[in-house]
Design an enzyme around this catalytic site. Structure first.
Site, PDB file in Angstrom:
ATOM      1  CG  HIS A  13     -11.594  39.887 -38.522  1.00 54.25           C
ATOM      2  ND1 HIS A  13     -11.547  39.507 -39.846  1.00 54.25           N
ATOM      3  CD2 HIS A  13     -12.883  39.721 -38.144  1.00 54.25           C
ATOM      4  CE1 HIS A  13     -12.742  39.123 -40.242  1.00 54.25           C
ATOM      5  NE2 HIS A  13     -13.574  39.251 -39.221  1.00 54.25           N
TER       6      HIS A  13
ATOM      7  CB  THR B 215     -15.281  33.044 -19.806  1.00 56.86           C
ATOM      8  OG1 THR B 215     -15.870  32.350 -18.712  1.00 56.86           O
ATOM      9  CG2 THR B 215     -13.947  33.631 -19.380  1.00 56.86           C
TER      10      THR B 215
ATOM     11  CB  CYS C 114     -23.608  31.883 -50.690  1.00 55.11           C
ATOM     12  SG  CYS C 114     -24.016  30.297 -51.425  1.00 55.11           S
TER      13      CYS C 114
END
Length: 380
Positions: free
Chosen positions: A204, A242, A331
């Site tokens: 991404h 998977t 954070c």
């Protein structure tokens, strides 16, 4: 809709990636690890094509690519996998990381140091964010096992000299890992893969889907990596579970685009818009300063700007809902603190708290960039 200038946090999916993924949400739904029927074979074939596309982006071989859920998992697997392994190099008990690494690198290295007794040392950087190569050379003693330095920094866009870093690591016999999460949006990677022993990637960050990434592990090192997950032994035993078929396909399509002429053209377009954006701001205000290196020597979409006399979080709030950007200073616990990256390059706490990271990408237009600049200037 906000003008999105936070592409280094996450990029919108490229149209060609969306189209590549679409069939795998609908008619092609097989488990790529089902080896006894045609549906599983088709799914496996799609995954292996994606693996080849990712490998080609960094000039690696497909069997050196391990799919993960993203760069955070890849960084954890690289650092903990080497640190946890009962390897023949246990006499090497030091890990070196740059002072401006992503938190997942710093925390993974800290974990290995705490649990397995490694010494963890930070490599200092200069005022532009570059690793001090002279200091690194002195730190690379014969007891260093692993060095981790990101190719492209996620806050100030610094592009490290990994050619020289690689030479130093190999001369000292140390394993070199590099976080490439930000790199596909910055440079053509085909000249760099063989410089590192392990490379982390995230879909991404360059037009692919969220939830998918990869770790490149050189063939010579694969047998020395202890897996984080145990189960069915997928990914040649390095990462059980998977695989997410549609995400692998989308990741592969994004990698193919990044390595193409169209990908190179996109990076150039983004760089030109970024130059226009910063010039428009600095032409109207002498209080807007650039953090890090000059614009031509960093990630083409990155502009980490300091607004002297202003609080960055206040500016961002006042920009809503017109412009989306980030400070890079919050954070995970939600407690606000000054950016450790900006502090590491010598900024004061006050200067760090007046800084905003704007990161442009393939979805932006020149008109948007001018509108964003005008909106910012109206607040100063």
């Amino acid at each position: 809709m906000a003008i999105y200038l936070d592409h280094q946090a996450s990029t919108p999916i490229l149209p060609i990636v969306r189209e590549a993924m679409r069939p795998f949400w609908d008619e092609f739904h097989g488990n790529p690890h089902s080896s006894e029927h045609v549906t599983g074979w088709s799914a496996s074939k799609a995954v292996e094509l994606a693996r080849s596309q990712v490998a080609n982006m960094i000039a690696a071989d497909p069997d050196e690519i391990i799919f993960t859920s993203g760069a955070t998992e890849a960084n954890n697997l690289a650092i903990k996998g080497i640190g946890n392994a009962d390897n023949a190099q246990r006499r090497r008990n030091k890990i070196l990381v740059s002072a401006i690494e992503h938190k997942c690198v710093l925390e993974s290295a800290a974990y290995v140091a705490r649990v397995h007794g490694f010494s963890l040392l930070e490599i200092p950087v200069d005022t532009k964010g570059y690793v001090d190569l002279g200091v690194l050379k002195r730190m690379l003693t014969e007891d260093v096992l692993l060095v981790s330095v990101a190719f492209v920094n996620n806050e100030i866009g610094t592009i490290q000299d990994i050619i020289e870093i690689s030479k130093l690591c190999r001369s000292a016999g140390a394993i070199f890992h590099s976080d490439f999460a930000q790199a596909p949006g910055a440079v053509d990677l085909t000249d760099y893969a063989d410089l590192a022993d392990m490379i982390s990637l995230s879909g991404h960050k360059f037009g692919g889907p969220m939830g998918i990434g990869a770790l490149f592990v050189s063939r010579e090192l694969k047998g020395h990596l202890e897996p984080l997950f145990h189960g069915g032994g997928q990914e040649l035993g390095a990462r059980s579970g998977t695989l997410a078929l549609p995400l692998c396909v989308g990741f592969g399509a994004a990698a193919e685009f990044s390595a193409s002429d169209a990908g190179a053209a996109s990076r150039l377009k983004v760089e030109r818009m970024r130059m226009r954006f910063v010039n428009a701001l600095q032409a109207k205000s002498a209080l807007i300063k650039l953090n890090g290196d000059v614009l031509t020597s960093r990630h083409p979409g990155n502009a980490n700007l300091r607004f002297e006399g202003h609080d960055a979080r206040d500016l961002l709030q006042r920009l809503q809902p017109v412009v989306a950007a980030s400070t890079g200073s919050a954070c995970s616990t939600g407690v606000t603190e000054p950016s450790y990256v900006l502090c590491a390059i010598g900024l004061t706490v006050e200067e760090a708290q007046s800084s905003i990271r704007f990161s442009l990408g393939h979805t932006n237009t020149p008109e948007e960039i001018q509108d964003a600049a005008d909106a910012i200037l109206n607040l100063l």
